[in-house]
Write a protein that holds these residues in place. Structure first.
Motif, PDB file in Angstrom:
ATOM      1  N   VAL A 145       0.869  -1.289  -0.143  1.00  0.00           N
ATOM      2  CA  VAL A 145      -0.020  -0.087  -0.006  1.00  0.00           C
ATOM      3  C   VAL A 145       0.906   1.193  -0.126  1.00  0.00           C
ATOM      4  CG1 VAL A 145      -1.478   1.410   1.312  1.00  0.00           C
ATOM      5  CG2 VAL A 145      -2.035  -1.265   1.231  1.00  0.00           C
ATOM      6  N   LYS A 146       1.989   1.075   0.867  1.00  0.00           N
ATOM      7  CA  LYS A 146       2.800   2.263   0.798  1.00  0.00           C
ATOM      8  C   LYS A 146       3.465   2.571  -0.679  1.00  0.00           C
ATOM      9  CE  LYS A 146       4.048   2.605   5.861  1.00  0.00           C
ATOM     10  NZ  LYS A 146       5.383   2.628   6.718  1.00  0.00           N
ATOM     11  N   GLY A 147       3.971   1.419  -1.153  1.00  0.00           N
ATOM     12  CA  GLY A 147       4.689   1.582  -2.488  1.00  0.00           C
ATOM     13  C   GLY A 147       3.716   2.198  -3.617  1.00  0.00           C
ATOM     14  N   GLN A 148       2.341   1.713  -3.437  1.00  0.00           N
ATOM     15  CA  GLN A 148       1.393   2.126  -4.605  1.00  0.00           C
ATOM     16  C   GLN A 148       1.023   3.747  -4.232  1.00  0.00           C
ATOM     17  OE1 GLN A 148      -2.253  -0.102  -4.298  1.00  0.00           O
ATOM     18  NE2 GLN A 148      -3.108   0.978  -6.055  1.00  0.00           N
ATOM     19  N   ALA A 149       1.033   3.854  -3.181  1.00  0.00           N
ATOM     20  CA  ALA A 149       0.815   5.372  -2.771  1.00  0.00           C
ATOM     21  C   ALA A 149       2.168   6.258  -3.294  1.00  0.00           C
ATOM     22  CB  ALA A 149       0.485   5.531  -1.211  1.00  0.00           C
ATOM     23  N   PHE A 150       3.044   5.628  -2.946  1.00  0.00           N
ATOM     24  CA  PHE A 150       4.415   6.480  -3.296  1.00  0.00           C
ATOM     25  C   PHE A 150       4.536   6.652  -4.901  1.00  0.00           C
ATOM     26  CE2 PHE A 150       9.025   6.188  -4.768  1.00  0.00           C
ATOM     27  CZ  PHE A 150       9.435   7.372  -3.966  1.00  0.00           C
ATOM     28  N   ILE A 151       4.274   5.613  -5.820  1.00  0.00           N
ATOM     29  CA  ILE A 151       4.127   5.615  -7.117  1.00  0.00           C
ATOM     30  C   ILE A 151       3.017   6.718  -7.677  1.00  0.00           C
ATOM     31  CG2 ILE A 151       4.029   4.162  -9.242  1.00  0.00           C
ATOM     32  CD1 ILE A 151       6.492   3.672  -7.958  1.00  0.00           C
ATOM     33  N   SER A 158       5.316  14.500 -10.979  1.00  0.00           N
ATOM     34  CA  SER A 158       6.469  14.437 -11.943  1.00  0.00           C
ATOM     35  C   SER A 158       6.276  15.403 -12.837  1.00  0.00           C
ATOM     36  CB  SER A 158       6.760  13.172 -12.431  1.00  0.00           C
ATOM     37  OG  SER A 158       7.931  13.112 -13.514  1.00  0.00           O
ATOM     38  N   SER A 159       7.813  15.989 -13.182  1.00  0.00           N
ATOM     39  CA  SER A 159       7.666  17.061 -14.126  1.00  0.00           C
ATOM     40  C   SER A 159       7.779  16.592 -15.779  1.00  0.00           C
ATOM     41  CB  SER A 159       8.720  18.316 -13.999  1.00  0.00           C
ATOM     42  OG  SER A 159      10.054  17.332 -13.973  1.00  0.00           O
ATOM     43  N   HIS A 161       6.445  14.852 -19.054  1.00  0.00           N
ATOM     44  CA  HIS A 161       5.282  14.836 -19.414  1.00  0.00           C
ATOM     45  C   HIS A 161       4.474  13.760 -19.816  1.00  0.00           C
ATOM     46  CE1 HIS A 161       5.875  19.271 -21.216  1.00  0.00           C
ATOM     47  NE2 HIS A 161       6.209  19.258 -19.995  1.00  0.00           N
ATOM     48  N   GLY A 162       3.173  13.396 -19.602  1.00  0.00           N
ATOM     49  CA  GLY A 162       2.699  12.428 -19.558  1.00  0.00           C
ATOM     50  C   GLY A 162       2.515  11.453 -18.403  1.00  0.00           C
ATOM     51  N   PHE A 163       3.442  11.598 -17.510  1.00  0.00           N
ATOM     52  CA  PHE A 163       3.540  10.786 -16.484  1.00  0.00           C
ATOM     53  C   PHE A 163       2.012  11.081 -15.493  1.00  0.00           C
ATOM     54  CE2 PHE A 163       7.878   9.002 -15.792  1.00  0.00           C
ATOM     55  CZ  PHE A 163       8.156   8.339 -17.134  1.00  0.00           C
ATOM     56  N   ILE A 164       1.755  12.053 -15.490  1.00  0.00           N
ATOM     57  CA  ILE A 164       0.661  12.445 -14.650  1.00  0.00           C
ATOM     58  C   ILE A 164      -0.673  11.849 -15.153  1.00  0.00           C
ATOM     59  CG2 ILE A 164       0.135  14.719 -15.822  1.00  0.00           C
ATOM     60  CD1 ILE A 164      -0.814  16.016 -13.541  1.00  0.00           C
ATOM     61  N   TYR A 165      -0.774  11.558 -16.325  1.00  0.00           N
ATOM     62  CA  TYR A 165      -2.168  10.939 -16.653  1.00  0.00           C
ATOM     63  C   TYR A 165      -2.321   9.483 -16.475  1.00  0.00           C
ATOM     64  CZ  TYR A 165      -2.575  15.426 -19.546  1.00  0.00           C
ATOM     65  OH  TYR A 165      -2.642  16.508 -19.811  1.00  0.00           O
ATOM     66  N   LEU A 166      -1.028   8.925 -16.082  1.00  0.00           N
ATOM     67  CA  LEU A 166      -1.178   7.329 -15.565  1.00  0.00           C
ATOM     68  C   LEU A 166      -1.765   7.372 -14.378  1.00  0.00           C
ATOM     69  CD1 LEU A 166       2.401   6.489 -16.736  1.00  0.00           C
ATOM     70  CD2 LEU A 166       0.337   6.161 -17.945  1.00  0.00           C
ATOM     71  N   ALA A 167      -1.737   8.468 -13.421  1.00  0.00           N
ATOM     72  CA  ALA A 167      -2.338   8.495 -12.102  1.00  0.00           C
ATOM     73  C   ALA A 167      -3.481   9.346 -11.770  1.00  0.00           C
ATOM     74  CB  ALA A 167      -1.160   8.574 -11.012  1.00  0.00           C
ATOM     75  N   SER A 577      14.139  17.882 -18.566  1.00  0.00           N
ATOM     76  CA  SER A 577      15.354  18.348 -18.631  1.00  0.00           C
ATOM     77  C   SER A 577      16.186  17.643 -17.547  1.00  0.00           C
ATOM     78  CB  SER A 577      15.487  19.968 -18.122  1.00  0.00           C
ATOM     79  OG  SER A 577      14.725  19.985 -16.918  1.00  0.00           O
ATOM     80  N   ALA A 578      17.452  18.178 -17.293  1.00  0.00           N
ATOM     81  CA  ALA A 578      18.178  17.440 -16.328  1.00  0.00           C
ATOM     82  C   ALA A 578      17.690  17.484 -14.818  1.00  0.00           C
ATOM     83  CB  ALA A 578      19.719  18.341 -16.371  1.00  0.00           C
ATOM     84  N   LEU A 579      16.812  18.553 -14.550  1.00  0.00           N
ATOM     85  CA  LEU A 579      16.113  18.581 -13.152  1.00  0.00           C
ATOM     86  C   LEU A 579      15.376  17.547 -13.076  1.00  0.00           C
ATOM     87  CD1 LEU A 579      16.153  22.310 -12.547  1.00  0.00           C
ATOM     88  CD2 LEU A 579      17.760  20.906 -11.451  1.00  0.00           C
ATOM     89  N   SER A 580      14.628  16.950 -14.092  1.00  0.00           N
ATOM     90  CA  SER A 580      13.923  15.974 -14.013  1.00  0.00           C
ATOM     91  C   SER A 580      14.375  14.685 -13.742  1.00  0.00           C
ATOM     92  CB  SER A 580      13.104  15.719 -15.360  1.00  0.00           C
ATOM     93  OG  SER A 580      12.318  17.123 -15.838  1.00  0.00           O
ATOM     94  N   PHE A 581      15.604  14.778 -14.066  1.00  0.00           N
ATOM     95  CA  PHE A 581      16.316  13.176 -13.787  1.00  0.00           C
ATOM     96  C   PHE A 581      16.707  13.390 -12.313  1.00  0.00           C
ATOM     97  CE2 PHE A 581      16.698  13.168 -18.463  1.00  0.00           C
ATOM     98  CZ  PHE A 581      16.198  12.006 -18.874  1.00  0.00           C
ATOM     99  N   THR A 582      17.112  14.621 -11.936  1.00  0.00           N
ATOM    100  CA  THR A 582      17.659  14.640 -10.781  1.00  0.00           C
ATOM    101  C   THR A 582      16.446  14.595  -9.872  1.00  0.00           C
ATOM    102  OG1 THR A 582      18.932  16.555 -11.252  1.00  0.00           O
ATOM    103  CG2 THR A 582      18.500  16.351  -8.869  1.00  0.00           C
ATOM    104  N   GLU A 583      15.282  14.956 -10.219  1.00  0.00           N
ATOM    105  CA  GLU A 583      13.913  14.472  -9.297  1.00  0.00           C
ATOM    106  C   GLU A 583      13.541  13.281  -9.104  1.00  0.00           C
ATOM    107  OE1 GLU A 583       9.687  14.898 -11.163  1.00  0.00           O
ATOM    108  OE2 GLU A 583      10.362  17.163 -10.257  1.00  0.00           O
TER     109      GLU A 583
END
Length: 599
Positions: A145-151, A158-159, A161-167, A577-583
């Protein structure tokens, strides 16, 4: 006269109501007390003395059990409450559950002779193991449950693009699948195009440019190697025959030996079949090269030049036999003295001989050759090769050779050998017989080891001592010795001489892995002329026209270009960008640990 009290006053009514309620509450307490006495726990019941089943306990509000203290309240059945007393648990005179009119509170304590039952440690261990297993089973759903909530938290924040539409809430299953497919296509495109970019960076990041400013750079003076046709001194051969009479029993043996030693001194891959293989005259193959230098003819030409730097001529051992090189930086590593001393150190060659257009015409010449000879023109960092063109001049001519030069230099910013497809002279990690790299030396070693692989021996004009130990993978000077081909081995070399010369074979696999010199000079004979000279053979050579063009290998596609190109692909397909990978790194390290183990 006493005053009359009116019972109908509000205070009297309240007292009456209070008295009745007190009596009713005491009645209820009697019922609860009897129920409490009947519902004693097993641990409490074990401490009670044996009693008659028909025996009835005295009235009272019941038994209250506290840790270390037992208290019981007793009241008068007529409604009047008695005085309260407290009996402590450590009072030895207090009986347990003993009814009595004078005691309102009864207490008990654990009997002094009571001992805890013996514990079974094995059973306790099994119970603990079962509890731990049950706890882990209970923890798994919580972790999931914690892992699902974390994902979900990562996808929604996430910055990329497109990842937000999965959740994102409110989307159907089909919409989520479509967005997942779009993201997979974008990732596949990024990976495939990035692989091509990286392959280009590893294999062909260089570009060859032309420099036409001839007044800025100097040009290397042509180097050459002279191989005389006469190599054996007849007087030394006669002295050798007289010193070894047991090896030459007849005149025929002596004559055959003279022919044998002359052909052995001129032996090369082109004329292997001319060597007589019927008799060795008691000379082991390992002594061939030593005997040739003992019986060699004294070839001592003189050199002169109009250049500012003095030129030197060095004796060197080549695939054509004993030769002499002028203005060469690698010829001394193939000298017999260098081999015999077991030396592997680098030598100081001095400055490279160069010329400038403002110097005018500069020629160098070799005089007093005294014999016919072959000439190989090459750069200062190379040696003659059997695959290159050679020029033959007689012993009575004065020959003038005019050459044109074309040089190429490499920028050292391309540090990887695979990227620039060339080697510098100091990159000799794969060389086995010399501590310096040269394209010609690499080809010679390739032929030598090909002969060793096929015939089990190497020709005598190679250095038969390796400088590296491949068994332990470490560099070891004065390493293993290689067997030198005798008459039987030379007969084997005759069968594969074409493969050795061309280094191409349909039967054997040949992989030399020889790269060109990064700083290389190529010279081409433009014209030559000869005339009869009464003072013997002389050779003059030089550059007729200074080159108007110079080639340079420069880095066109650097590592910074790779980052820019891949970053553009990621930004184009995913909009990050590079900050997205840092994120991403932050989320799946510090924040993941915090969410899973500390929240």
């Amino acid at each position: 006269m006493q005053p009359r009290i009116d019972d109908s006053s509000p205070s009297a009514a309240a007292r009456t109501l209070t008295s009745s309620s007190s009596r009713s509450s005491w009645a209820e307490n009697e019922g609860s007390a009897s129920g409490s006495d009947s519902l004693l726990t097993s641990s409490t019941a074990s401490l009670l003395p044996p009693q008659d089943n028909n025996r009835r306990l005295g009235p009272g509000p019941g038994l209250l059990i506290f840790p270390g203290t037992g208290q019981r309240h007793q009241h008068n059945p007529n409604g009047s409450t008695g005085s309260k007393t407290i009996a402590k648990a450590n009072d030895g005179n207090a009986a347990i559950n003993q009814p009595g009119p004078a005691r309102s509170i009864r207490s008990f304590r654990r009997p002094p002779l009571w001992q805890p039952p013996p514990q079974d440690h094995a059973q306790d261990g099994q119970e603990m193991e079962v509890l731990d297993r049950q706890k882990r089973k209970d923890c798994r759903p919580a972790c999931l449950v914690k892992g699902q909530a974390f994902i979900i938290e990562f996808l929604q924040g996430s910055s990329i693009h497109g990842f937000i539409y999965l959740a994102k809430l409110g989307l159907s299953f089909v919409e989520r699948v479509l967005w997942l497919a779009f993201i997979c296509v974008a990732l596949f495109s990024i990976i495939s195009l990035s692989k091509r970019t990286w392959h280009r960076f590893q294999t062909s990041p260089m570009v060859i440019s032309m420099d036409r400013n001839k007044l800025v750079w100097n040009t290397s003076f042509p180097s050459l190697t002279v191989c005389p046709h006469k190599r054996i001194d007849e007087l030394k051969v006669e002295e050798y025959i007289l010193a070894h009479p047991d090896q030459f029993l007849s005149e025929e043996d002596q004559e055959d030996f003279r022919d044998f030693i002359v052909k052995l001194a001129s032996l090369t891959y082109d004329n292997l079949e001319t060597l007589p293989l019927n008799k060795s005259y008691g000379i082991p193959s390992t002594k061939y090269l030593e005997l040739l230098y003992e019986l060699k003819w004294a070839f001592e030409p003189e050199i002169s030049s109009g250049a500012a730097v003095k030129m030197f001529i060095y004796e060197t051992q080549t695939e054509f036999g004993i030769c002499h090189s002028v203005n060469s930086m690698v010829a001394r590593y193939n000298s017999f003295d260098y081999w015999r001393s077991g030396d592997w150190s680098l030598m100081d060659h001095g400055d490279r001989v160069t010329v400038h257009p403002l110097d005018g015409e500069i020629y160098a010449q070799i005089i007093n050759l005294s014999t016919a000879y072959d000439v190989y023109f090459h750069g200062a960092g190379d040696v003659p090769s059997i695959s290159k063109q050679r020029y033959t001049f007689p012993e009575s001519d004065y020959t003038t050779v005019e050459l044109i030069a074309l040089e190429i230099f490499t920028n050292e910013e391309a540090r990887a050998t695979k990227q620039r497809s060339c080697r510098f002279n100091y990159e000799a990690e794969e060389m086995m017989t010399v501590p310096i790299y040269s394209f010609g030396l690499c080809l010679s070693e390739c032929r030598m080891f090909f002969a060793l692989r096929v015939c089990g021996c190497v020709p005598h004009f190679y250095r038969n001592r390796c400088g590296y130990n491949h068994i332990f993978g470490t560099q070891m000077r004065n390493g293993r010795r290689l067997p030198v081909c005798g008459l039987e081995g030379i007969g084997c070399l005759v069968k594969i001489k074409r493969e050795i010369i061309s280094l191409k074979s349909d039967k054997y696999k040949i992989n030399c892995n020889c790269l060109a010199n990064c700083d290389d000079s190529n010279f081409f004979v433009q014209s030559y002329r000869s005339r009869v000279w009464f003072l013997g053979a002389n050779l003059q050579w030089g550059i007729l026209e200074h080159p108007k063009m110079q080639l340079r290998r420069e880095v066109l596609f650097s590592f910074a270009d790779v980052l820019v190109y891949i970053g553009g692909l990621v930004g184009f397909f995913l909009g990050c960008s590079a900050l997205s990978f840092t994120e991403i790194i932050y989320y799946f390290t510090a924040r993941f640990v915090r969410r899973m183990f500390f929240d």
